[in-house]
Design a protein around this motif. Structure first.
Motif, short mmCIF file in Angstrom:
data_model
loop_
_atom_site.label_atom_id
_atom_site.label_comp_id
_atom_site.label_asym_id
_atom_site.label_seq_id
_atom_site.Cartn_x
_atom_site.Cartn_y
_atom_site.Cartn_z
N THR A 1 0.84 -1.20 0.00
CA THR A 1 0.00 0.00 0.00
C THR A 1 0.88 1.25 0.00
N LYS A 2 1.95 1.21 0.78
CA LYS A 2 2.91 2.32 0.81
C LYS A 2 3.57 2.49 -0.56
N GLN A 3 3.80 1.36 -1.22
CA GLN A 3 4.44 1.41 -2.54
C GLN A 3 3.50 2.01 -3.59
N ILE A 4 2.21 1.72 -3.49
CA ILE A 4 1.23 2.35 -4.41
C ILE A 4 1.37 3.86 -4.26
N ASN A 5 1.44 4.31 -2.99
CA ASN A 5 1.57 5.73 -2.69
C ASN A 5 2.86 6.30 -3.28
N ALA A 6 3.95 5.56 -3.13
CA ALA A 6 5.26 6.02 -3.64
C ALA A 6 5.24 6.16 -5.16
N GLU A 7 4.53 5.24 -5.83
CA GLU A 7 4.46 5.30 -7.29
C GLU A 7 3.61 6.49 -7.74
N PHE A 8 2.51 6.74 -7.04
CA PHE A 8 1.71 7.93 -7.36
C PHE A 8 2.49 9.21 -7.05
N PHE A 9 3.23 9.18 -5.94
CA PHE A 9 4.06 10.35 -5.62
C PHE A 9 5.10 10.57 -6.72
N LYS B 1 -8.40 -5.44 0.34
CA LYS B 1 -9.04 -4.14 0.14
C LYS B 1 -7.93 -3.11 0.15
N VAL B 2 -7.89 -2.25 -0.88
CA VAL B 2 -6.81 -1.26 -0.95
C VAL B 2 -7.22 0.03 -0.26
N GLU B 3 -6.54 0.36 0.80
CA GLU B 3 -6.83 1.61 1.50
C GLU B 3 -5.77 2.63 1.18
N LEU B 4 -6.12 3.50 0.24
CA LEU B 4 -5.16 4.47 -0.29
C LEU B 4 -4.74 5.52 0.74
N LEU B 5 -3.48 5.92 0.65
CA LEU B 5 -2.92 6.93 1.56
C LEU B 5 -2.90 8.29 0.83
N SER B 6 -2.68 9.36 1.58
CA SER B 6 -2.61 10.66 0.91
C SER B 6 -1.24 10.88 0.27
N ILE B 7 -1.27 11.61 -0.83
CA ILE B 7 -0.04 11.83 -1.60
C ILE B 7 0.59 13.16 -1.19
N ASP B 8 1.90 13.10 -0.89
CA ASP B 8 2.62 14.31 -0.49
C ASP B 8 2.76 15.29 -1.65
N ARG B 9 2.95 16.54 -1.29
CA ARG B 9 3.20 17.56 -2.29
C ARG B 9 4.65 17.43 -2.78
N VAL C 1 16.66 5.95 -7.02
CA VAL C 1 17.50 5.16 -6.10
C VAL C 1 16.71 4.84 -4.83
N LYS C 2 15.95 5.83 -4.35
CA LYS C 2 15.11 5.62 -3.16
C LYS C 2 14.03 4.58 -3.44
N VAL C 3 13.42 4.66 -4.63
CA VAL C 3 12.36 3.71 -4.99
C VAL C 3 12.94 2.28 -5.05
N THR C 4 14.13 2.15 -5.63
CA THR C 4 14.80 0.85 -5.69
C THR C 4 14.98 0.29 -4.28
N ASP C 5 15.41 1.15 -3.39
CA ASP C 5 15.60 0.73 -2.01
C ASP C 5 14.28 0.27 -1.38
N MET C 6 13.21 0.97 -1.66
CA MET C 6 11.89 0.58 -1.14
C MET C 6 11.48 -0.80 -1.66
N ILE C 7 11.66 -1.00 -2.97
CA ILE C 7 11.31 -2.29 -3.60
C ILE C 7 12.14 -3.42 -2.96
N ASN C 8 13.45 -3.16 -2.84
CA ASN C 8 14.33 -4.17 -2.24
C ASN C 8 13.89 -4.55 -0.83
#
Ligand SMILES: [Fe+2]
Ligand SMILES: [Fe+2]
Length: 177
Positions: free
Chosen positions: A17-25, A73-81, A101-108
């Motif tokens: 769920t956090k990763q969905i948020n990171a991708e939208f961000f 059930k996907v409970e979406l988080l708010s997207i940062d500015r 690089v940060k996203v890669t770290d999250m995936i890993n």
């Protein structure tokens, strides 16, 4: 509500769920970068960022689809500015590279979690992203290196702009959720 027992663990659901948020961000960030290039009158650079912003939405949707397929059930988080101002093209692309690089770290980290939990299905699902991050880091770093090479030479910048104008958005094929 599904009755089949294939529920993902709470930790995995939270991480995905956090990763969905990171991708939208990511999509938001690249759209913000696109606007920065628009006001610099670098339409090719802007095009590249707009395509990247679209691609990030497809990444978010892959995670969304996976959670959904696993009965969550996907409970979406708010997207940062996102950041809104960069001083030059090099600073923008350095920002894009650092972000990937940060996203890669999250995936890993999610891979590590999946393996720790013996969740091989999630691990297999994540491998697409592990590979995708190679491309994401290489493509953003590629532009950083070109910009470093030309320094502030305007004809060089024009050439890179022409090249980045060529990028087109390729939607994921039907078998890629
Ligand atoms: Fe992504
Ligand atoms: Fe990509």
């Amino acid at each position: 509500m599904r009755v089949i027992d294939m529920a993902l663990s709470k930790n995995i659901v939270a991480a995905l769920t956090k990763q969905i948020n990171a991708e939208f961000f990511s999509s938001y960030l690249y759209l913000s970068m696109a606007s920065q290039f628009d006001v610099m009158n670098l339409k090719g650079f802007s095009n590249w960022m707009k395509v990247q912003a679209q691609e990030e939405i497809t990444h978010a949707m892959k995670f969304f689809g996976y959670l959904s397929d696993r009965g969550s059930k996907v409970e979406l988080l708010s997207i940062d500015r996102p950041k809104t101002r960069w001083k030059d093209p090099l600073e923008v692309f350095k920002g894009a590279y650092d972000h990937e690089v940060k996203v890669t770290d999250m995936i890993n980290k999610i891979v590590t979690l999946a393996l720790k939990e013996g969740d091989h299905t999630t691990n297999t699902f994540l491998q697409w992203f592990v590979n995708e991050q190679i491309e994401e880091e290489a493509s953003t770093d590629g532009v950083v290196q070109k910009l470093k090479l030309i320094k502030s030479d305007s004809s060089g910048l024009f050439m890179i702009d022409q090249e980045l104008a060529q990028r087109v958005f390729v939607p994921a094929t039907a078998n890629q959720k």
